[in-house]
Scaffold this active site. Sequence first.
Site, short mmCIF file in Angstrom:
data_model
loop_
_atom_site.label_atom_id
_atom_site.label_comp_id
_atom_site.label_asym_id
_atom_site.label_seq_id
_atom_site.Cartn_x
_atom_site.Cartn_y
_atom_site.Cartn_z
N CYS A 1 12.72 10.29 21.52
CA CYS A 1 12.80 8.90 22.01
C CYS A 1 12.26 8.73 23.44
O CYS A 1 11.99 7.62 23.87
CB CYS A 1 14.24 8.40 21.94
SG CYS A 1 14.87 8.34 20.26
N HIS B 1 14.62 1.99 26.47
CA HIS B 1 14.52 2.48 25.10
C HIS B 1 15.55 1.72 24.26
O HIS B 1 16.68 1.51 24.70
CB HIS B 1 14.80 3.99 25.07
CG HIS B 1 14.98 4.52 23.68
ND1 HIS B 1 14.08 4.26 22.68
CD2 HIS B 1 15.97 5.26 23.12
CE1 HIS B 1 14.50 4.83 21.56
NE2 HIS B 1 15.65 5.45 21.80
N ASN C 1 15.85 1.38 16.20
CA ASN C 1 15.40 2.45 17.10
C ASN C 1 14.11 3.06 16.55
O ASN C 1 14.14 3.82 15.59
CB ASN C 1 16.49 3.51 17.23
CG ASN C 1 16.12 4.63 18.19
OD1 ASN C 1 14.96 4.76 18.59
ND2 ASN C 1 17.09 5.43 18.57
N1 ACO Z 1 28.82 1.74 8.43
C1 ACO Z 1 30.16 1.73 8.40
N2 ACO Z 1 30.92 2.68 8.96
C2 ACO Z 1 30.27 3.69 9.57
C3 ACO Z 1 28.87 3.77 9.64
C4 ACO Z 1 28.15 2.74 9.03
N3 ACO Z 1 26.80 2.69 9.04
N4 ACO Z 1 28.53 4.88 10.31
C5 ACO Z 1 29.67 5.49 10.67
N5 ACO Z 1 30.73 4.78 10.22
C6 ACO Z 1 32.16 5.06 10.38
C7 ACO Z 1 32.43 6.50 10.67
O1 ACO Z 1 32.47 7.25 9.48
C8 ACO Z 1 33.78 6.41 11.35
O2 ACO Z 1 34.77 6.28 10.34
P1 ACO Z 1 36.17 7.04 10.46
O3 ACO Z 1 36.78 6.50 11.74
O4 ACO Z 1 36.87 6.65 9.23
O5 ACO Z 1 35.82 8.49 10.57
C9 ACO Z 1 33.73 5.09 12.10
O6 ACO Z 1 32.64 4.35 11.51
C10 ACO Z 1 33.49 5.25 13.59
O7 ACO Z 1 32.39 6.13 13.78
P2 ACO Z 1 31.88 6.51 15.20
O8 ACO Z 1 30.75 7.48 15.07
O9 ACO Z 1 33.03 6.87 16.08
O10 ACO Z 1 31.31 5.09 15.68
P3 ACO Z 1 30.72 4.72 17.07
O11 ACO Z 1 31.39 3.52 17.60
O12 ACO Z 1 30.58 5.91 17.98
O13 ACO Z 1 29.24 4.27 16.69
C11 ACO Z 1 26.99 5.09 16.71
C12 ACO Z 1 28.37 5.18 16.08
C13 ACO Z 1 26.48 3.66 16.55
C14 ACO Z 1 26.06 6.05 16.01
C15 ACO Z 1 27.10 5.42 18.21
O14 ACO Z 1 27.79 6.63 18.40
C16 ACO Z 1 25.76 5.53 18.86
O15 ACO Z 1 25.04 4.57 18.99
N6 ACO Z 1 25.39 6.72 19.38
C17 ACO Z 1 24.15 6.92 20.03
C18 ACO Z 1 23.21 7.41 19.04
C19 ACO Z 1 21.81 6.98 19.26
O16 ACO Z 1 21.51 5.88 19.62
N7 ACO Z 1 20.93 7.92 19.00
C20 ACO Z 1 19.55 7.65 19.03
C21 ACO Z 1 18.78 8.72 19.67
S1 ACO Z 1 19.31 8.99 21.28
C22 ACO Z 1 18.98 7.61 21.98
O17 ACO Z 1 18.00 7.01 21.59
C23 ACO Z 1 19.81 7.12 23.04
#
Ligand code: ACO
Length: 320
Positions: free
Chosen positions: A114, A247, A277
């Site tokens: 990214c 980004h 993304n």
């Molecule tokens: N739909 C519904 N529920 C979901 C989904 C989905 N698509 N994906 C995960 N869940 C559930 C999980 O299973 C979890 O359930 P549980 O509590 O029963 O176990 C619950 O939602 C919470 O999951 P978390 O991972 O804690 O959710 P969070 O609020 O952290 O959001 C996310 C997840 C959006 C991926 C976040 O962590 C994030 O944005 N991280 C950064 C990742 C990123 O952007 N990476 C890209 C490359 S790096 C960069 O570009 C910055």
Amino acid sequence: MKPYSRILGTGSYLPARIVTNKDLEEIVDTTDEWIFERTGIRQRHMVAEGESCSDLAVAAAQAALAAAEVEPGEIDLIVLATTTPDQIFPSTACIIQPRLGIQGVPAFDVQAVCTGFVYALSIADKFVRTGSAKRALVIGADTMSRLLDWQDRSTCVLFADGAGAVVLGASEEPGIISTHISADGAYKDLLQVPKGVGGGQTDADPYLEMRGNEVFRMAVNTLGRIVDETLEANGLDKSAIDWLVPHQANIRIIQATARKLDLPMEQVVVTVGEHGNTSAASIPLALDTAIRDGRIKRGETLIMEAFGGGFTWGSALVRY
Ligand code: ACO
């Protein structure tokens, strides 16, 4: 010799197929509300069968050349950032070179996930500053949909496809004021596609894996720090920034960086809702969008920042 590079023109391209959050509800156990609340994403574009990274890159590059009023024959460097090259080799930069009508100039890919576009911009800027190139084509292009595991709801709702490009030209004035790039491979396991060419063979099913929470925390902390470091390196106050062009991974990460800069969201270019993304394409896509709709004007000061797999991170301070 002109000591700086500046952006002469920008272009971008999105594949025609739009995939909404509702469409994803049919594929994995998710909802439009969950995706939008956690990420800010409403829809994303994805390539059709037979459409490749080079197709997107060519279209974005042609748009940037037209905007810059630069002929393909005047380009003397191509740097293309991608994680999803058409082939293992040759580089996608080499694949697009003849399709753009460019001959006999260096063309190579950069792989920083990214952060790829910021890396590519930093490299091309150094070529121009040292007089090795006068007009450089810098492209970020990715087809992340090809790396997604469509059974993994925690990643397949986030990533998407697109391309963006800028033409840099030698200039008496900056332009690219400074770029700052960095990496820490100790974190490689948190965000990766753990497949590739190993033991002389290519592996099947190269899917993206991510530990989302840890990536989120690291991204917010690192991006907050690098915007400060970028301003400090140039002796500038936050008030000097007209636009944040971040980004586009997650609206919550973008909002945290904007808060750090005391910038109202009106001065932040946000395309994550429509684009998802797009990895290396996300910054040049956002930049081109805001230039073409008239928000970003000549003479304004922008800060670009990115964080991605590696981990890699980087920023660029730019006078447009
Ligand atoms: N739909 C519904 N529920 C979901 C989904 C989905 N698509 N994906 C995960 N869940 C559930 C999980 O299973 C979890 O359930 P549980 O509590 O029963 O176990 C619950 O939602 C919470 O999951 P978390 O991972 O804690 O959710 P969070 O609020 O952290 O959001 C996310 C997840 C959006 C991926 C976040 O962590 C994030 O944005 N991280 C950064 C990742 C990123 O952007 N990476 C890209 C490359 S790096 C960069 O570009 C910055």
